[in-house]
Design a protein around this motif. Structure first.
Motif, PDB file in Angstrom:
ATOM      1  N   ILE A  53      55.032  57.846   0.405  1.00  0.00           N
ATOM      2  CA  ILE A  53      56.477  57.155   0.494  1.00  0.00           C
ATOM      3  C   ILE A  53      55.681  55.876   1.632  1.00  0.00           C
ATOM      4  O   ILE A  53      55.329  55.800   2.577  1.00  0.00           O
ATOM      5  CB  ILE A  53      57.467  57.840   1.436  1.00  0.00           C
ATOM      6  N   GLY A  54      56.050  54.503   0.897  1.00  0.00           N
ATOM      7  CA  GLY A  54      55.916  53.288   1.573  1.00  0.00           C
ATOM      8  C   GLY A  54      54.599  53.026   1.742  1.00  0.00           C
ATOM      9  O   GLY A  54      54.016  52.138   2.833  1.00  0.00           O
ATOM     10  N   ASP A  55      53.507  53.282   0.670  1.00  0.00           N
ATOM     11  CA  ASP A  55      52.491  52.900   0.622  1.00  0.00           C
ATOM     12  C   ASP A  55      52.328  51.228   0.450  1.00  0.00           C
ATOM     13  O   ASP A  55      52.811  50.901  -0.397  1.00  0.00           O
ATOM     14  CB  ASP A  55      51.498  53.506  -0.608  1.00  0.00           C
ATOM     15  N   ARG A  56      51.419  50.610   1.143  1.00  0.00           N
ATOM     16  CA  ARG A  56      51.428  49.124   1.237  1.00  0.00           C
ATOM     17  C   ARG A  56      50.569  48.792   0.129  1.00  0.00           C
ATOM     18  O   ARG A  56      51.125  47.755  -0.858  1.00  0.00           O
ATOM     19  CB  ARG A  56      50.981  48.416   2.586  1.00  0.00           C
ATOM     20  N   PHE A  57      49.536  49.091  -0.156  1.00  0.00           N
ATOM     21  CA  PHE A  57      48.443  48.711  -1.113  1.00  0.00           C
ATOM     22  C   PHE A  57      47.907  49.700  -1.994  1.00  0.00           C
ATOM     23  O   PHE A  57      46.664  49.321  -2.790  1.00  0.00           O
ATOM     24  CB  PHE A  57      47.478  47.555  -0.627  1.00  0.00           C
ATOM     25  N   GLY A  58      48.235  50.773  -1.770  1.00  0.00           N
ATOM     26  CA  GLY A  58      47.722  51.989  -2.584  1.00  0.00           C
ATOM     27  C   GLY A  58      46.599  52.790  -1.808  1.00  0.00           C
ATOM     28  O   GLY A  58      46.023  53.831  -2.254  1.00  0.00           O
ATOM     29  N   ALA A  59      46.493  52.536  -0.536  1.00  0.00           N
ATOM     30  CA  ALA A  59      45.377  53.264   0.195  1.00  0.00           C
ATOM     31  C   ALA A  59      45.769  54.635   0.399  1.00  0.00           C
ATOM     32  O   ALA A  59      44.917  55.637   0.150  1.00  0.00           O
ATOM     33  CB  ALA A  59      45.197  52.541   1.697  1.00  0.00           C
ATOM     34  N   LEU A  60      47.023  54.967   0.516  1.00  0.00           N
ATOM     35  CA  LEU A  60      47.320  56.295   0.544  1.00  0.00           C
ATOM     36  C   LEU A  60      47.471  57.188  -0.623  1.00  0.00           C
ATOM     37  O   LEU A  60      46.872  58.342  -0.439  1.00  0.00           O
ATOM     38  CB  LEU A  60      48.735  56.527   1.353  1.00  0.00           C
TER      39      LEU A  60
END
Length: 445
Positions: A53-60
């Motif tokens: 939840i809340g991934d900024r640019f896909g890193a997680l």
């Protein structure tokens, strides 16, 4: 973190952009890396039912897949974050496939590696969270948003779920611990690393009450009543506007100061009245080519401006747009609570408006000046450009903004002649008239 996962993260770029701006965001920050390092052993022991939840640019999301998650369910409030995830998935496809091959080769029973698998969900709720045993969260700036997320995780995830919530230390407060503790029996903090820290929550409480969000409030502010057009002599005690707000929606179920100042100028907006009221029955498809005036609430938040437009000009087509899922859901609920209809479109800076360029008569805009916790005017400038495109010749953009941002010249360049209309100790309202430049006007002819 594994070298294979590092190779995936090395391919990612912030969106939009290429990461070259010195003052721009980074695609993978210290919080992302700390979350993934803490998640790695949990994913290795149980690769099923990972939620991000809340991934900024896909890193997680992509990092979790590279660490061995079989599939990831994702909720992203901002449509720009969805675009970033899609873009970076393509960018990192080769190292991600290599990571899966390596994991398959090292497995006790080697098998054919599966491709990267994630599912993006529009809503918080059981479809996203049912059975989740690991949830990775980039902490939002808003306690209201954190409350809504936390309550949903506690109610819908597996009882054995671990929630890892990470953020920059300078933006974290003890109140965040309190929010998590209201829904989880065990909350602890990690050691700080590179100015980031995690809050770790386990043991969802079974004694929690109903969900806090969305919240509903009745606004009876003078500026709203006058903007709606309710004559003072006919106002009843319950006159006003009902607002519905999800946790991530700007300003919640209140009237923020900027919108208040913009509403106070409603008597000077273009008059879009005159047409017969539009049908409010469900299923009515608007015909934007029917000659009725078109008004746009650009960056609609909870939908206060869109609702005022629909009540003030019942014969006009009203379109509300925002990049936030929570904002669009709030706007739809606010419109419904007041018995009016408008088109609500999720998009980035008006890029998905359902009308051609040059069709709108009026645009109202209260642009954001923060991206998460950081000061950023990028979205505002994209919205100015969008307003300049969608307005017809002579159409008007009414903007309210923090006075210190000095947007007047940018508005003049993007839209046309811009005048100062009103100002209070913090905010400024301007009126910009769309003027299409021609060769003669450029040359001063």
């Amino acid at each position: 973190m594994s070298p294979a996962a590092d190779a995936v993260l090395a391919e990612l770029l912030p969106y939009p952009g290429d990461g070259s701006r010195a003052d721009g965001p980074v695609a993978v920050d210290a919080t992302d890396r700390l979350l993934l390092d803490e998640a790695a052993p949990l994913i290795a022991s149980d690769p099923e039912r990972v939620v991000v939840i809340g991934d900024r640019f896909g890193a997680l999301t992509l990092g979790a897949l590279a660490l061995g998650a079989r599939s990831v369910d994702v909720h992203l409030d901002a449509i720009t974050a969805e675009a970033a995830l899609s873009d970076n998935t393509s960018r990192a496809s080769r190292p991600l496939l290599a990571a899966h091959r390596q994991l398959a080769e090292n497995a006790p029973n080697p098998n054919e590696p599966a491709g990267a698998g994630y599912t993006v969900h529009d809503d918080l709720g059981p479809q996203l969270l049912a059975g989740a045993r690991l949830v990775l969260l980039q902490l939002p700036a808003s306690l209201a948003e954190l409350t809504e997320i936390t309550e949903h995780v506690a109610r819908h995830a597996d009882p054995a779920v671990t929630l890892l919530a990470g953020g920059r230390v300078k933006h974290m407060t003890h109140a965040m611990n309190d929010v998590l503790s209201a829904s989880f029996g065990q909350v602890s903090a990690s050691l700080a690393r590179q100015k980031s820290r995690l809050l770790i929550a386990r043991e969802p409480r079974s004694d929690v009450g109903p969900l806090t969000y969305p919240v509903t409030a009745r606004l009876t502010d003078r500026e709203i009543l006058e903007a709606i057009g309710t004559p003072e002599e006919t106002r009843t005690p319950d006159a006003g506007l009902t607002v519905v707000a999800h946790g991530a929606a700007f300003a919640g179920a209140t009237l923020d100061r900027g919108t208040r100042l913009l509403l106070a100028q409603a008597h000077r907006w273009p008059d879009l009245s005159g047409a017969e009221p539009l049908p409010t029955t469900p299923g009515h498809d608007p015909d934007y080519a029917d000659g009725r005036p078109i008004a746009v609430d650009l960056g609609c938040g909870t939908g206060i401006l869109a609702t005022v437009l629909a009540l003030r000009f019942p014969g006009a087509h009203v379109i509300a747009t925002d990049r936030s899922t929570a904002a669009c859901a709030s706007t739809k609920a606010t419109l419904a609570a007041n018995g009016v209809r408008a088109a609500v479109v999720r998009g980035d800076a008006g890029d998905r408006l359902p009308v051609p360029d040059g069709w709108a008569d009026l645009v109202l805009l209260n642009p954001p000046f923060h991206d998460r916790a950081a000061l950023s005017t990028d979205a505002a400038h994209r919205m100015f450009a969008a307003a300049g495109q969608v307005l017809r010749e002579g159409g008007e953009l009414w903007t309210v903004f923090n006075t210190g941002l000095h947007y007047r010249n940018a508005l003049r360049r993007a839209v046309g002649p811009t005048e100062h209309v009103a100002q209070d100790p913090r905010f400024t309202v301007t009126r910009s008239v769309r003027k299409v430049l021609t060769d003669r006007s450029v040359q001063g002819g």
